[in-house]
Design an enzyme around this catalytic site. Structure first.
Site, PDB file in Angstrom:
ATOM      1  N   HIS A 127      -0.178  -1.525   2.361  1.00  0.00           N
ATOM      2  CA  HIS A 127      -0.027  -0.144   1.911  1.00  0.00           C
ATOM      3  C   HIS A 127      -0.678   0.099   0.558  1.00  0.00           C
ATOM      4  O   HIS A 127      -0.682  -0.750  -0.329  1.00  0.00           O
ATOM      5  CB  HIS A 127       1.454   0.219   1.831  1.00  0.00           C
ATOM      6  CG  HIS A 127       2.247  -0.690   0.933  1.00  0.00           C
ATOM      7  ND1 HIS A 127       2.376  -0.477  -0.415  1.00  0.00           N
ATOM      8  CD2 HIS A 127       2.941  -1.820   1.197  1.00  0.00           C
ATOM      9  CE1 HIS A 127       3.125  -1.420  -0.947  1.00  0.00           C
ATOM     10  NE2 HIS A 127       3.481  -2.256   0.010  1.00  0.00           N
ATOM     11  N   ASP A 128      -1.276   1.269   0.425  1.00  0.00           N
ATOM     12  CA  ASP A 128      -1.800   1.791  -0.840  1.00  0.00           C
ATOM     13  C   ASP A 128      -2.988   1.016  -1.388  1.00  0.00           C
ATOM     14  O   ASP A 128      -3.341   1.166  -2.558  1.00  0.00           O
ATOM     15  CB  ASP A 128      -0.695   1.859  -1.917  1.00  0.00           C
ATOM     16  CG  ASP A 128       0.521   2.635  -1.441  1.00  0.00           C
ATOM     17  OD1 ASP A 128       0.368   3.846  -1.197  1.00  0.00           O
ATOM     18  OD2 ASP A 128       1.597   2.035  -1.281  1.00  0.00           O
ATOM     19  N   GLY A 145       0.143  -5.051  -1.221  1.00  0.00           N
ATOM     20  CA  GLY A 145       0.064  -3.630  -1.522  1.00  0.00           C
ATOM     21  C   GLY A 145      -0.632  -3.331  -2.834  1.00  0.00           C
ATOM     22  O   GLY A 145      -0.636  -4.147  -3.759  1.00  0.00           O
TER      23      GLY A 145
END
Length: 272
Positions: A127-128, A145
């Protein structure tokens, strides 16, 4: 209601949920699953047993191989089920078993992948993350992440990158390396813990950087990491000396930028 181009070819054993947007000349093979908030650009190809889910956009000409899961929820204890996003650019190849997650709400909500990237089997983008263009991730590479990867970075098989770490443009990460700290542009890192072994001279040469420029960058590298002060202090001290070398300035700007991680160095552990 789905928007499916007339030229798209969808196998009768594939499931494209109502609401998906499917571009021209898209090919969706058997046993693929495309979610209702997915957008597939023109000429995208899903071979077989591919899952594309979430609020995910995949750019023109990208190709996804079997067992990949693209756009799955972030693997984060902070994710509360919010609707977040994944954006993948054009001409990306995702080989068998690749996983790429959407973002988290408390970090802007979007994972971003650039153009012309190659992600080999079982590599993972969490994520991200922010991935540039022309990046190669070899088999089993793992990005935690919030990782940022610059253009033309190569990550060797089985390497792992700590959350919030930055890897600068055209760096090279050796296979099975543990990347716990930021890696400067053009840097070459190997080992566990990862040690900055010098410059990615092969990559610089292939990119058309002249030999005198490479020698200049090497000299600056030594001043930064072998000087008596911290890397950041050393980098600041030599900026005027290298004002005419954009490659060195790129490294100095990278070092000066704010970061959650320290800098990888030629010694074990970081050099701040």
């Amino acid at each position: 209601m789905s928007m499916i181009a007339a030229t798209a070819r969808i196998h009768p054993l594939a499931l494209v949920e109502d609401g998906a947007t499917i571009g021209e000349n898209v090919v969706i093979g058997p046993f693929c699953h495309v979610g209702p908030k997915v957008t597939l650009g023109d000429n995208v190809e899903l071979l077989t047993h591919v899952v594309v889910t979430g609020r995910t956009t995949i750019g023109n000409g990208s190709k996804i191989f079997p067992m990949a899961v693209i756009g799955g929820d972030p693997q984060s204890v902070h994710h509360g089920g919010e609707e977040t996003t994944l954006v993948i650019g054009e001409n990306c190849t995702m080989r068998e078993g690749v996983t790429i997650n959407t973002g988290t709400a408390d970090a802007g909500g979007t994972t971003i992948v650039g153009d012309n990237n190659l992600f080999l089997a079982n590599s993972h983008i969490a994520h991200d993350c922010r991935i540039g263009n022309n990046v190669i991730m070899s088999n089993n590479v793992m990005l935690a992440g919030h990782v940022t990867i610059g253009d033309r970075v190569i990550l060797g098989g089985g390497s792992a990158v700590h959350q919030f770490t930055r890897i600068g443009r055209q760096a090279f990460i050796g296979g099975l390396s543990a990347v716990s700290y930021d890696v400067i542009p053009y840097g070459m890192l190997n080992g566990n813990p990862g040690i900055l072994g010098g410059l990615n001279v092969v990559g610089m040469t292939r990119a058309g950087i002249d030999r005198p420029v490479i020698h200049t960058v090497r000299r600056a590298f030594k001043q930064i990491f072998e000087g008596t002060g911290s890397a950041r202090a050393n980098a600041m001290a030599i900026r005027e000396e290298y004002a005419d070398c954009k490659e060195v300035i790129e490294i100095l700007d990278f070092i000066a930028a704010e970061s959650d991680r320290a800098l990888s160095s030629p010694n074990r552990g970081p050099k701040g």
